[in-house]
Design an enzyme around this catalytic site. Structure first.
Site, PDB file in Angstrom:
ATOM      1  N   VAL A 160      19.082  -9.589 -11.708  1.00 39.86           N
ATOM      2  CA  VAL A 160      18.872  -8.210 -12.147  1.00 39.86           C
ATOM      3  C   VAL A 160      19.743  -7.298 -11.288  1.00 39.86           C
ATOM      4  O   VAL A 160      19.490  -7.105 -10.102  1.00 39.86           O
ATOM      5  CB  VAL A 160      17.388  -7.814 -12.040  1.00 39.86           C
ATOM      6  CG1 VAL A 160      17.196  -6.370 -12.495  1.00 39.86           C
ATOM      7  CG2 VAL A 160      16.522  -8.751 -12.887  1.00 39.86           C
TER       8      VAL A 160
ATOM      9  N   LYS B  97      16.630 -19.408 -11.577  1.00 41.54           N
ATOM     10  CA  LYS B  97      16.605 -20.336 -10.438  1.00 41.54           C
ATOM     11  C   LYS B  97      15.550 -21.414 -10.602  1.00 41.54           C
ATOM     12  O   LYS B  97      15.506 -22.380  -9.834  1.00 41.54           O
ATOM     13  CB  LYS B  97      16.395 -19.563  -9.132  1.00 41.54           C
ATOM     14  CG  LYS B  97      17.592 -18.701  -8.730  1.00 41.54           C
ATOM     15  CD  LYS B  97      17.347 -17.931  -7.457  1.00 41.54           C
ATOM     16  CE  LYS B  97      18.608 -17.197  -6.999  1.00 41.54           C
ATOM     17  NZ  LYS B  97      19.117 -16.232  -7.988  1.00 41.54           N
TER      18      LYS B  97
ATOM     19  N   ASP C 167      -4.091  -8.117  -4.014  1.00 40.26           N
ATOM     20  CA  ASP C 167      -3.215  -9.264  -3.776  1.00 40.26           C
ATOM     21  C   ASP C 167      -3.579 -10.340  -4.784  1.00 40.26           C
ATOM     22  O   ASP C 167      -4.759 -10.679  -4.946  1.00 40.26           O
ATOM     23  CB  ASP C 167      -3.391  -9.789  -2.346  1.00 40.26           C
ATOM     24  CG  ASP C 167      -2.250 -10.703  -1.932  1.00 40.26           C
ATOM     25  OD1 ASP C 167      -1.927 -11.635  -2.692  1.00 40.26           O
ATOM     26  OD2 ASP C 167      -1.679 -10.484  -0.850  1.00 40.26           O
TER      27      ASP C 167
ATOM     28  N   SER D 207      18.751  -4.468  -8.405  1.00 41.42           N
ATOM     29  CA  SER D 207      17.362  -4.599  -7.972  1.00 41.42           C
ATOM     30  C   SER D 207      17.285  -4.641  -6.452  1.00 41.42           C
ATOM     31  O   SER D 207      18.290  -4.842  -5.764  1.00 41.42           O
ATOM     32  CB  SER D 207      16.729  -5.866  -8.567  1.00 41.42           C
ATOM     33  OG  SER D 207      17.427  -7.016  -8.132  1.00 41.42           O
TER      34      SER D 207
ATOM     35  N   GLU E  55       0.805  -1.214   0.000  1.00 40.95           N
ATOM     36  CA  GLU E  55       0.000   0.000   0.000  1.00 40.95           C
ATOM     37  C   GLU E  55       0.840   1.266   0.000  1.00 40.95           C
ATOM     38  O   GLU E  55       0.579   2.208  -0.766  1.00 40.95           O
ATOM     39  CB  GLU E  55      -0.932  -0.003   1.217  1.00 40.95           C
ATOM     40  CG  GLU E  55      -1.819   1.235   1.298  1.00 40.95           C
ATOM     41  CD  GLU E  55      -2.418   1.436   2.684  1.00 40.95           C
ATOM     42  OE1 GLU E  55      -3.379   2.205   2.789  1.00 40.95           O
ATOM     43  OE2 GLU E  55      -1.895   0.833   3.648  1.00 40.95           O
TER      44      GLU E  55
END
Length: 364
Positions: free
Chosen positions: A174, A133, A67, A177, A45
């Site tokens: 990444v 992964k 969600d 990140s 939020e």
């Protein structure tokens, strides 16, 4: 490929994450994309509020607290959407190991909820963001991402008539990140060290945030259905990355690079010394494109046939699964150039300098 977004309604889940936020930025700022609207969803939020404020003057943006575990709300919010980029996930290996049931609810059930909502709302395309992964996974996060890929492929295989096109993208690490190693190294160097490595032989496939988003966007244009797109990525030895960051950053904080110690702290449960872009089985059904690999579904469409007629196909016989430990790593100077070209040496917002496994707390 870019023309497929013109006048479209695009939904980005996990819009507050590193990839989701950059995806939103590129869709709104690149004139070639020209979407009609971009809807951002997240369950964070506070960050969603600030993102909403950032784009307050752009009438094309709409943000909602959602969600992905809530299937019914996804269906309501996805009505009228043309393209979905599903970036929401639990991504930290350590936290997924500690709470595997939560990883299942978000990374597996959440993917199925997105699939169900896309069917219900007659979406054109759904692109799921996965991870390297997922290849021969050794941890909960990777396993859940693998299941997400399988769900996407199955959704495409089992659909009747036209229905949505489902495909996945598989990322490497990444760089820069949230929670990645670069801000941690930076903060450790700023504090005078030591810089902590889990293992000196660790290697990783790496990509910039902009490259990862380009993969996602290109995948939407290339996708025929059920594929996993993998970008061609360079390999970095993590120790080399640490050494270059020490050389570049230590003087800025008043330290002699030679005084910053690199300390090996040991690998963590579920952590690999290397990553793989594909499994050996997948190479038998992989096509090489100019910038990407496309892993075709093992089980093709049950109710329809798909023609994987990519415009930039260069090789139909891929035999190398691309294991980071077996590929030529970037040189020290190449790493230096990479860090500077991607502005990855800037001071991070995160101030975390510790790397730990949750069990470390209990072992004290």
């Amino acid at each position: 490929m870019m023309a497929c977004f013109a006048g479209k309604s695009i939904l980005v889940t996990g819009v507050c994450g590193t990839v989701g936020a950059e995806l939103l930025h590129q869709l709104l700022t690149q004139p070639d994309y020209a979407p009609r609207e971009v809807i951002g969803m997240d369950n964070n939020e506070s960050q969603l509020f600030f993102l909403d404020q950032k784009y307050l003057n752009d009438d094309r943006t709409h943000f909602s607290v959602v969600d992905i575990r809530d299937r019914n709300e996804l269906i309501r919010k996805m009505a009228g959407v043309d393209v979905v980029f599903h970036c929401a996930a639990l991504k930290h290996v350590v936290l997924c190991e500690r709470s595997p049931e939560q990883a299942v609810l978000t990374n597996i059930h959440g993917v199925q909820n997105v699939i169900d909502a896309a069917h219900a709302c007659a979406v054109e395309k759904v692109i799921f963001t996965s991870s390297d992964k997922a290849v021969n996974p050794t941890n909960v996060m990777g396993t859940s991402k693998l299941m997400g890929e399988r769900l996407m492929t199955a959704a495409n295989s089992n659909k009747r008539d036209k229905g949505p096109v489902f495909a996945s993208t598989r990322f490497g690490n990444v760089l820069g990140s949230n929670g990645s190693v670069i801000p941690i190294f930076h903060n450790q160097i700023a504090n005078g060290g030591p810089v902590t490595l889990t293992h000196r032989d660790m290697t990783r496939f790496v990509m910039s945030i902009k490259e990862s988003v380009r993969l996602v966007i290109d995948s939407a244009g290339l996708a025929r259905g059920g594929e996993v797109f993998i970008t061609k990525m360079p390999v970095v030895r993590i120790e080399d990355l640490a050494r270059i960051m020490i050389d570049e950053l230590a003087p800025l904080y008043g330290y002699n690079p030679a005084s910053i110690v690199i300390k090996e702290i040991g690998t963590k449960p579920g952590e690999k010394l290397y990553e793989e872009l594909m499994s050996p089985e997948e190479t038998r059904r992989t096509l090489e494109l100019r910038h990407y690999f496309s892993v075709l579904p093992a089980f093709r469409g049950i109710y329809h046939s798909i023609h994987y007629d990519y415009p930039d196909l260069i090789n139909e016989n891929v035999t190398n699964p691309y294991v980071s430990a077996e590929e030529v790593a970037l040189s020290l100077n190449e790493i230096r150039i990479l860090l500077k070209s991607y502005n990855l040496l800037n001071a991070p917002i995160e101030k975390t300098s510790r790397r730990y496994w949750p069990g470390d707390k209990e072992e004290k």
